[in-house]
Design a protein around this motif. Structure first.
Motif, mmCIF file in Angstrom:
data_model
loop_
_atom_site.group_PDB
_atom_site.id
_atom_site.type_symbol
_atom_site.label_atom_id
_atom_site.label_comp_id
_atom_site.label_asym_id
_atom_site.label_seq_id
_atom_site.Cartn_x
_atom_site.Cartn_y
_atom_site.Cartn_z
ATOM 1 N N ARG A 21 -0.592 -1.939 -6.520
ATOM 2 C CA ARG A 21 -1.641 -1.842 -5.515
ATOM 3 C C ARG A 21 -2.313 -3.190 -5.353
ATOM 4 O O ARG A 21 -2.821 -3.754 -6.316
ATOM 5 C CB ARG A 21 -2.672 -0.804 -5.929
ATOM 6 N N ARG A 22 -2.300 -3.711 -4.123
ATOM 7 C CA ARG A 22 -2.966 -4.979 -3.821
ATOM 8 C C ARG A 22 -3.703 -4.840 -2.500
ATOM 9 O O ARG A 22 -3.105 -4.501 -1.483
ATOM 10 C CB ARG A 22 -1.935 -6.115 -3.666
ATOM 11 N N LYS A 23 -5.005 -5.122 -2.539
ATOM 12 C CA LYS A 23 -5.844 -5.168 -1.339
ATOM 13 C C LYS A 23 -5.746 -3.882 -0.526
ATOM 14 O O LYS A 23 -5.636 -3.896 0.692
ATOM 15 C CB LYS A 23 -5.466 -6.362 -0.461
ATOM 16 N N GLY A 24 -5.734 -2.739 -1.230
ATOM 17 C CA GLY A 24 -5.698 -1.456 -0.546
ATOM 18 C C GLY A 24 -4.338 -1.021 -0.065
ATOM 19 O O GLY A 24 -4.192 0.050 0.494
ATOM 20 N N ARG A 25 -3.316 -1.842 -0.269
ATOM 21 C CA ARG A 25 -1.971 -1.484 0.133
ATOM 22 C C ARG A 25 -1.134 -1.217 -1.105
ATOM 23 O O ARG A 25 -1.395 -1.754 -2.166
ATOM 24 C CB ARG A 25 -1.330 -2.610 0.952
ATOM 25 N N ILE A 26 -0.134 -0.380 -0.943
ATOM 26 C CA ILE A 26 0.748 -0.037 -2.050
ATOM 27 C C ILE A 26 2.087 -0.707 -1.799
ATOM 28 O O ILE A 26 2.681 -0.555 -0.727
ATOM 29 C CB ILE A 26 0.916 1.494 -2.168
ATOM 30 N N TYR A 27 2.566 -1.463 -2.793
ATOM 31 C CA TYR A 27 3.812 -2.198 -2.668
ATOM 32 C C TYR A 27 4.814 -1.723 -3.703
ATOM 33 O O TYR A 27 4.441 -1.333 -4.800
ATOM 34 C CB TYR A 27 3.596 -3.702 -2.893
ATOM 35 N N VAL A 28 6.088 -1.796 -3.349
ATOM 36 C CA VAL A 28 7.161 -1.626 -4.315
ATOM 37 C C VAL A 28 7.793 -2.992 -4.489
ATOM 38 O O VAL A 28 8.224 -3.619 -3.512
ATOM 39 C CB VAL A 28 8.223 -0.620 -3.815
ATOM 40 N N ILE A 29 7.816 -3.491 -5.739
ATOM 41 C CA ILE A 29 8.415 -4.787 -6.018
ATOM 42 C C ILE A 29 9.435 -4.636 -7.130
ATOM 43 O O ILE A 29 9.403 -3.689 -7.904
ATOM 44 C CB ILE A 29 7.351 -5.851 -6.400
ATOM 45 N N ASN A 30 10.351 -5.577 -7.173
ATOM 46 C CA ASN A 30 11.418 -5.548 -8.157
ATOM 47 C C ASN A 30 11.707 -6.977 -8.576
ATOM 48 O O ASN A 30 12.085 -7.809 -7.753
ATOM 49 C CB ASN A 30 12.667 -4.907 -7.535
ATOM 50 N N LYS A 31 11.502 -7.280 -9.867
ATOM 51 C CA LYS A 31 11.675 -8.645 -10.340
ATOM 52 C C LYS A 31 13.146 -9.031 -10.462
ATOM 53 O O LYS A 31 13.508 -10.180 -10.258
ATOM 54 C CB LYS A 31 10.995 -8.807 -11.713
ATOM 55 N N THR A 32 14.000 -8.080 -10.816
ATOM 56 C CA THR A 32 15.399 -8.433 -11.057
ATOM 57 C C THR A 32 16.216 -8.449 -9.773
ATOM 58 O O THR A 32 17.027 -9.346 -9.559
ATOM 59 C CB THR A 32 16.038 -7.455 -12.063
ATOM 60 N N ASN A 33 15.990 -7.450 -8.902
ATOM 61 C CA ASN A 33 16.734 -7.398 -7.644
ATOM 62 C C ASN A 33 15.712 -7.459 -6.520
ATOM 63 O O ASN A 33 15.113 -6.455 -6.149
ATOM 64 C CB ASN A 33 17.552 -6.108 -7.581
ATOM 65 N N ARG A 34 15.492 -8.643 -5.958
ATOM 66 C CA ARG A 34 14.347 -8.881 -5.091
ATOM 67 C C ARG A 34 14.470 -8.297 -3.703
ATOM 68 O O ARG A 34 13.541 -8.392 -2.918
ATOM 69 C CB ARG A 34 14.089 -10.388 -4.994
ATOM 70 N N ARG A 35 15.607 -7.705 -3.357
ATOM 71 C CA ARG A 35 15.708 -7.132 -2.021
ATOM 72 C C ARG A 35 15.032 -5.776 -1.906
ATOM 73 O O ARG A 35 14.853 -5.269 -0.804
ATOM 74 C CB ARG A 35 17.151 -7.052 -1.556
ATOM 75 N N PHE A 36 14.668 -5.154 -3.031
ATOM 76 C CA PHE A 36 13.959 -3.874 -2.989
ATOM 77 C C PHE A 36 12.465 -4.136 -2.880
ATOM 78 O O PHE A 36 11.779 -4.330 -3.888
ATOM 79 C CB PHE A 36 14.257 -3.055 -4.252
#
Length: 41
Positions: A21-36
Motif C-alpha cells: 500500500r502506497r499513497k492510498g493505492r494498492i500495488y502488486v510488486i515482484n522483485k524476482t520477476n518484474r513484469r508482474f
C-alpha cells in the motif's frame, strides 16, 4: 502495469508477488520477476 478491480487474482500468478500500500493505492510488486505489476485504486 495492469490496473485491476481484483488484485487477489494477480497475486496468485507468481509465488513472489507482494501486496504493497502506497499513497492510498494498492500495488502488486515482484522483485524476482518484474513484469508482474498491478495497481488498484
Amino acid at each position: 502495469m495492469k490496473i485491476r478491480n481484483s488484485i487477489k487474482s494477480l497475486v496468485k500468478r507468481h509465488r513472489d508477488n507482494r501486496v504493497v500500500r502506497r499513497k492510498g493505492r494498492i500495488y502488486v510488486i515482484n522483485k524476482t520477476n518484474r513484469r508482474f505489476k498491478a495497481r488498484q485504486g
